[in-house]
Design a protein around this motif. Structure first.
Motif, PDB file in Angstrom:
ATOM      1  N   ARG A  87      -9.317   1.410   4.039  1.00 34.90           N
ATOM      2  CA  ARG A  87     -10.167   1.084   2.884  1.00 34.90           C
ATOM      3  C   ARG A  87     -10.136  -0.414   2.595  1.00 34.90           C
ATOM      4  O   ARG A  87     -11.154  -1.006   2.243  1.00 34.90           O
ATOM      5  CB  ARG A  87      -9.723   1.880   1.666  1.00 34.90           C
ATOM      6  CG  ARG A  87     -10.146   3.343   1.736  1.00 34.90           C
ATOM      7  CD  ARG A  87      -9.985   4.029   0.385  1.00 34.90           C
ATOM      8  NE  ARG A  87      -8.595   4.213   0.014  1.00 34.90           N
ATOM      9  CZ  ARG A  87      -7.903   5.323   0.227  1.00 34.90           C
ATOM     10  NH1 ARG A  87      -8.462   6.347   0.797  1.00 34.90           N
ATOM     11  NH2 ARG A  87      -6.638   5.397  -0.144  1.00 34.90           N
ATOM     12  N   ASP A  97      -5.026   3.592   2.974  1.00 30.47           N
ATOM     13  CA  ASP A  97      -5.351   2.437   2.148  1.00 30.47           C
ATOM     14  C   ASP A  97      -5.677   1.222   3.008  1.00 30.47           C
ATOM     15  O   ASP A  97      -6.475   0.369   2.611  1.00 30.47           O
ATOM     16  CB  ASP A  97      -4.202   2.103   1.200  1.00 30.47           C
ATOM     17  CG  ASP A  97      -3.987   3.171   0.139  1.00 30.47           C
ATOM     18  OD1 ASP A  97      -4.934   3.943  -0.132  1.00 30.47           O
ATOM     19  OD2 ASP A  97      -2.865   3.236  -0.404  1.00 30.47           O
ATOM     20  N   TYR A 143       0.832  -1.199   0.000  1.00 27.47           N
ATOM     21  CA  TYR A 143       0.000   0.000   0.000  1.00 27.47           C
ATOM     22  C   TYR A 143       0.867   1.250   0.000  1.00 27.47           C
ATOM     23  O   TYR A 143       1.990   1.229   0.448  1.00 27.47           O
ATOM     24  CB  TYR A 143      -0.957  -0.013   1.202  1.00 27.47           C
ATOM     25  CG  TYR A 143      -0.259  -0.101   2.536  1.00 27.47           C
ATOM     26  CD1 TYR A 143       0.061   1.040   3.250  1.00 27.47           C
ATOM     27  CD2 TYR A 143       0.083  -1.340   3.083  1.00 27.47           C
ATOM     28  CE1 TYR A 143       0.704   0.966   4.473  1.00 27.47           C
ATOM     29  CE2 TYR A 143       0.716  -1.425   4.305  1.00 27.47           C
ATOM     30  CZ  TYR A 143       1.027  -0.268   4.998  1.00 27.47           C
ATOM     31  OH  TYR A 143       1.666  -0.341   6.204  1.00 27.47           O
TER      32      TYR A 143
END
Length: 144
Positions: free
Chosen positions: A131, A128, A123
């Motif tokens: 998410r 991130d 990432y």
């Protein structure tokens, strides 16, 4: 999902009980699936039935190996050198009750697996990870 074949277990009334979408493996002689889901009220053994049908279909098509895909979050342990952000995501998932799902998924897949290969998420930004956790939650199961 719209661009991949889907195999489904359907009851006599036409209701989908479980499904798996088939994706290219890019490994010679290997078949694989991406998502595998079942209704929470589906009969016991429906996912096993679906997998056995897939295994049989692929064996007859000449495949020698079948990948059941990954078990997200399985490799994380409290002892590893995780960043504070990674530990926070793991705690978030644990708090929301997703831990039993990935542990259950590993136990389910282990009944069919002869070996495991590590996979990693790369990432760019700490956000991130959040998410990723939310995306895993959203695709975790079919609701009746």
């Amino acid at each position: 999902m719209k661009t991949t074949p889907v195999m489904a277990a359907i009851d006599p009334s036409g209701r989908i009980l479980a499904f798996a979408n088939v994706v290219p493996s890019y490994v010679r002689g290997e078949a694989t699936i991406d998502l595998m889901r079942r209704r929470t009220d589906a009969p016991n053994g429906i996912t096993e039935f679906l997998l056995i049908k897939l295994f049989d279909r692929d064996r007859r098509a000449g495949y020698e190996r079948f990948s059941l895909g990954m078990v997200p979050m399985d490799g994380f342990t409290e002892q590893e050198q995780a960043t504070p952000e990674e530990r926070a995501v793991h705690a978030f998932i644990r708090q929301l009750g997703f831990v039993f799902r990935y542990k259950g998924l590993k136990a389910f897949k282990a009944r069919f697996a002869s070996f495991w290969e590590p996979r990693y998420v790369v990432y760019r930004h700490v956000f991130d990870l959040a998410r990723l956790a939310l995306a895993l939650a959203r695709v975790s199961e079919i609701r009746g």
